[in-house]
Design a protein around this motif. Structure first.
Motif, PDB file in Angstrom:
ATOM      1  N   PRO A   1      -4.867  -2.161   8.795  1.00  0.00           N
ATOM      2  CA  PRO A   1      -5.497  -3.064   9.761  1.00  0.00           C
ATOM      3  C   PRO A   1      -5.895  -4.390   9.114  1.00  0.00           C
ATOM      4  CG  PRO A   1      -6.978  -1.235   9.191  1.00  0.00           C
ATOM      5  CD  PRO A   1      -5.660  -0.942   8.551  1.00  0.00           C
ATOM      6  N   GLN A   2      -6.161  -4.360   7.813  1.00  0.00           N
ATOM      7  CA  GLN A   2      -6.575  -5.589   7.107  1.00  0.00           C
ATOM      8  C   GLN A   2      -5.368  -6.490   6.838  1.00  0.00           C
ATOM      9  OE1 GLN A   2      -7.121  -2.418   5.917  1.00  0.00           O
ATOM     10  NE2 GLN A   2      -9.216  -2.197   5.194  1.00  0.00           N
ATOM     11  N   ILE A   3      -5.618  -7.810   6.808  1.00  0.00           N
ATOM     12  CA  ILE A   3      -4.591  -8.751   6.350  1.00  0.00           C
ATOM     13  C   ILE A   3      -4.449  -8.569   4.832  1.00  0.00           C
ATOM     14  CG2 ILE A   3      -4.073 -11.213   5.963  1.00  0.00           C
ATOM     15  CD1 ILE A   3      -3.739 -10.722   8.873  1.00  0.00           C
ATOM     16  N   THR A   4      -3.205  -8.565   4.362  1.00  0.00           N
ATOM     17  CA  THR A   4      -2.956  -8.420   2.923  1.00  0.00           C
ATOM     18  C   THR A   4      -2.363  -9.713   2.373  1.00  0.00           C
ATOM     19  OG1 THR A   4      -0.795  -7.459   3.423  1.00  0.00           O
ATOM     20  CG2 THR A   4      -2.594  -5.918   3.006  1.00  0.00           C
ATOM     21  N   ILE A   5      -2.827 -10.099   1.195  1.00  0.00           N
ATOM     22  CA  ILE A   5      -2.347 -11.323   0.545  1.00  0.00           C
ATOM     23  C   ILE A   5      -1.796 -10.934  -0.822  1.00  0.00           C
ATOM     24  CG2 ILE A   5      -3.000 -13.601  -0.356  1.00  0.00           C
ATOM     25  CD1 ILE A   5      -5.413 -13.528   1.599  1.00  0.00           C
ATOM     26  N   ALA A   6      -0.518 -11.229  -1.070  1.00  0.00           N
ATOM     27  CA  ALA A   6       0.030 -11.015  -2.416  1.00  0.00           C
ATOM     28  C   ALA A   6      -0.294 -12.262  -3.237  1.00  0.00           C
ATOM     29  CB  ALA A   6       1.541 -10.807  -2.341  1.00  0.00           C
ATOM     30  N   ALA A   7      -1.005 -12.071  -4.352  1.00  0.00           N
ATOM     31  CA  ALA A   7      -1.286 -13.185  -5.270  1.00  0.00           C
ATOM     32  C   ALA A   7      -0.305 -13.027  -6.423  1.00  0.00           C
ATOM     33  CB  ALA A   7      -2.731 -13.129  -5.750  1.00  0.00           C
ATOM     34  N   VAL A   8       0.772 -13.803  -6.376  1.00  0.00           N
ATOM     35  CA  VAL A   8       1.914 -13.586  -7.279  1.00  0.00           C
ATOM     36  C   VAL A   8       1.705 -14.420  -8.547  1.00  0.00           C
ATOM     37  CG1 VAL A   8       4.414 -13.715  -7.508  1.00  0.00           C
ATOM     38  CG2 VAL A   8       3.405 -13.136  -5.291  1.00  0.00           C
ATOM     39  N   ASN A   9       1.333 -13.721  -9.618  1.00  0.00           N
ATOM     40  CA  ASN A   9       0.874 -14.396 -10.837  1.00  0.00           C
ATOM     41  C   ASN A   9       1.969 -14.580 -11.893  1.00  0.00           C
ATOM     42  OD1 ASN A   9       0.485 -11.494 -10.681  1.00  0.00           O
ATOM     43  ND2 ASN A   9      -0.178 -11.599 -12.805  1.00  0.00           N
ATOM     44  N   GLY A  10       3.187 -14.129 -11.634  1.00  0.00           N
ATOM     45  CA  GLY A  10       4.244 -14.248 -12.638  1.00  0.00           C
ATOM     46  C   GLY A  10       5.532 -13.652 -12.084  1.00  0.00           C
ATOM     47  N   TYR A  11       6.342 -13.024 -12.960  1.00  0.00           N
ATOM     48  CA  TYR A  11       7.615 -12.455 -12.510  1.00  0.00           C
ATOM     49  C   TYR A  11       7.421 -11.574 -11.272  1.00  0.00           C
ATOM     50  CZ  TYR A  11       9.989 -13.989 -16.759  1.00  0.00           C
ATOM     51  OH  TYR A  11      10.553 -14.743 -17.746  1.00  0.00           O
ATOM     52  N   CYS A  12       8.227 -11.851 -10.283  1.00  0.00           N
ATOM     53  CA  CYS A  12       8.147 -11.105  -9.021  1.00  0.00           C
ATOM     54  C   CYS A  12       9.585 -10.739  -8.685  1.00  0.00           C
ATOM     55  CB  CYS A  12       7.518 -12.024  -7.970  1.00  0.00           C
ATOM     56  SG  CYS A  12       7.312 -11.255  -6.349  1.00  0.00           S
ATOM     57  N   LEU A  13      10.055  -9.663  -9.304  1.00  0.00           N
ATOM     58  CA  LEU A  13      11.482  -9.342  -9.285  1.00  0.00           C
ATOM     59  C   LEU A  13      11.724  -7.970  -8.663  1.00  0.00           C
ATOM     60  CD1 LEU A  13      12.310 -10.476 -12.946  1.00  0.00           C
ATOM     61  CD2 LEU A  13      12.627 -11.799 -10.832  1.00  0.00           C
ATOM     62  N   GLY A  14      12.876  -7.808  -8.033  1.00  0.00           N
ATOM     63  CA  GLY A  14      13.269  -6.501  -7.513  1.00  0.00           C
ATOM     64  C   GLY A  14      12.169  -5.887  -6.662  1.00  0.00           C
ATOM     65  N   GLY A  15      11.708  -4.706  -7.069  1.00  0.00           N
ATOM     66  CA  GLY A  15      10.645  -4.015  -6.343  1.00  0.00           C
ATOM     67  C   GLY A  15       9.361  -4.835  -6.225  1.00  0.00           C
ATOM     68  N   GLY A  16       9.166  -5.776  -7.136  1.00  0.00           N
ATOM     69  CA  GLY A  16       7.986  -6.652  -7.057  1.00  0.00           C
ATOM     70  C   GLY A  16       8.085  -7.617  -5.898  1.00  0.00           C
ATOM     71  N   PHE A  17       9.276  -8.201  -5.721  1.00  0.00           N
ATOM     72  CA  PHE A  17       9.516  -9.102  -4.586  1.00  0.00           C
ATOM     73  C   PHE A  17       9.398  -8.295  -3.282  1.00  0.00           C
ATOM     74  CE2 PHE A  17      12.630 -12.857  -3.421  1.00  0.00           C
ATOM     75  CZ  PHE A  17      11.605 -13.477  -2.737  1.00  0.00           C
ATOM     76  N   GLU A  18       9.909  -7.070  -3.336  1.00  0.00           N
ATOM     77  CA  GLU A  18       9.860  -6.210  -2.148  1.00  0.00           C
ATOM     78  C   GLU A  18       8.416  -5.835  -1.807  1.00  0.00           C
ATOM     79  OE1 GLU A  18      12.772  -3.820  -4.209  1.00  0.00           O
ATOM     80  OE2 GLU A  18      14.099  -3.895  -2.472  1.00  0.00           O
ATOM     81  N   LEU A  19       7.594  -5.622  -2.833  1.00  0.00           N
ATOM     82  CA  LEU A  19       6.170  -5.357  -2.611  1.00  0.00           C
ATOM     83  C   LEU A  19       5.496  -6.596  -1.996  1.00  0.00           C
ATOM     84  CD1 LEU A  19       3.459  -3.811  -3.060  1.00  0.00           C
ATOM     85  CD2 LEU A  19       3.479  -4.626  -5.424  1.00  0.00           C
TER      86      LEU A  19
END
Ligand code: CAA
Length: 261
Positions: free
Chosen positions: A98-116
């Motif tokens: 129910p909460q809004i989620t914010i990804a704070a992307v602090n570095g490499y955001c690859l594969g499963g990280g980008f998908e997350l």
């Protein structure tokens, strides 16, 4: 919140921060971490103290550098299907919070990280972050939602370019194609995420929750069905105390005090 081997969790002033914490492996997602994300989110879902959730990575180098290759190297198709399903369940739980989620992307955001990151509602990135879906270079396709969520965010052509080349793109490029909402200097990242979280928290909680729900639900419907659904949800907000308070406060030229009812 129970303690986890690969996650950190903190709640301050209504903002929850979930940190993927395997910095030695650049926060790579192994099955234990994926399962823990699912468990932690189930707890967060029912935690009334968490109004907005920020998801980030531990250390300065990576948000998440993908699924854990050392775990996948000897996997057969059956094991791979189970891992993909585990990730899908955890990432679908993020979307259904129910909460809004914010990804704070602090570095490499690859594969499963980008998908997350793409399972979150909003993405804020450090100007040093790098994004990509390098799976084809490992002889596999993205399996944690990348072929679908990235495509819905940036369109088929860009998604195919990113996935088929496996090339890394900068945070600025990611923003220019709609895969990232905000790009800030690395030391401003958490401040920016918190600023957005606080701006969200000033508004009617029921309305914010409903806005997320109606946007996501409507995205998978044809336009006529989606706008009828919007009418239903809009009408429901008029049965809330928050609507009475929000409009009354406007007319009385004061700040609304929302009860979330
Ligand atoms: N899985 C497991 N371990 C990983 C990892 C991953 N995805 N990414 C990094 N690591 C580990 C490295 O093996 C290394 O461990 P050691 O110190 O024990 O050798 C440590 O993290 C630091 O990494 P590097 O030494 O490689 O750091 P670097 O600065 O030279 O490079 C990088 C950084 C470009 C991100 C590089 O680590 C890299 O390319 N990582 C893999 C990225 C990748 O291919 N991700 C996709 C995985 S597949 C996937 O995600 C499938 C899916 O759809 C879900």
């Amino acid at each position: 919140m129970k303690s986890y081997n690969n996650l950190l969790f903190d709640v301050t002033d209504g903002i929850g921060t979930l940190t993927i914490n395997r910095p030695k492996s650049l926060n790579a997602l192994n099955s234990e971490t994926l399962a823990e994300i699912g468990e932690a989110l189930a707890e967060i879902k029912d935690n009334a103290d968490v109004k907005v959730l920020v998801i980030t990575g531990s250390g300065e180098k990576a948000f998440v550098a993908g699924a854990d290759i050392s775990q996948m190297v000897s996997m057969n198709s059956l094991g791979a299907a189970a891992l993909s399903e585990l990730a899908h369940n955890s990432f679908k739980t993020i979307e259904s919070l129910p909460q809004i989620t914010i990804a704070a992307v602090n570095g490499y955001c690859l594969g499963g990280g980008f998908e997350l990151a793409n399972s979150c509602d909003i993405r804020v990135a450090s100007s040093k972050a790098k994004f990509g879906q390098p799976e084809v270079g490992l002889g596999i396709v993205p399996g944690f939602g990348g072929t679908q969520r990235l495509t819905r965010l940036v369109g088929r052509g860009k998604a195919k370019e990113i996935i088929a080349t496996g090339a890394q793109i900068t945070a600025q490029e990611a923003q220019s194609i709609g895969a990232v909402e905000e790009v800030v200097e690395p030391d401003q990242l958490m401040d920016k995420a918190l600023e957005i979280a606080k701006a969200i928290m000033k508004n009617g909680p029921v309305a914010v929750r409903m806005a997320k729900y109606v946007i996501d639900k409507g995205a998978d419907l044809d336009l006529n069905t989606a706008i009828s659904f919007e009418t239903q949800m809009w009408a429901q907000t008029f049965a809330t105390k928050d609507q009475k308070e929000g409009m009354q406060a406007f007319l009385e030229k004061r700040h609304a005090k929302f009860s979330g009812e």
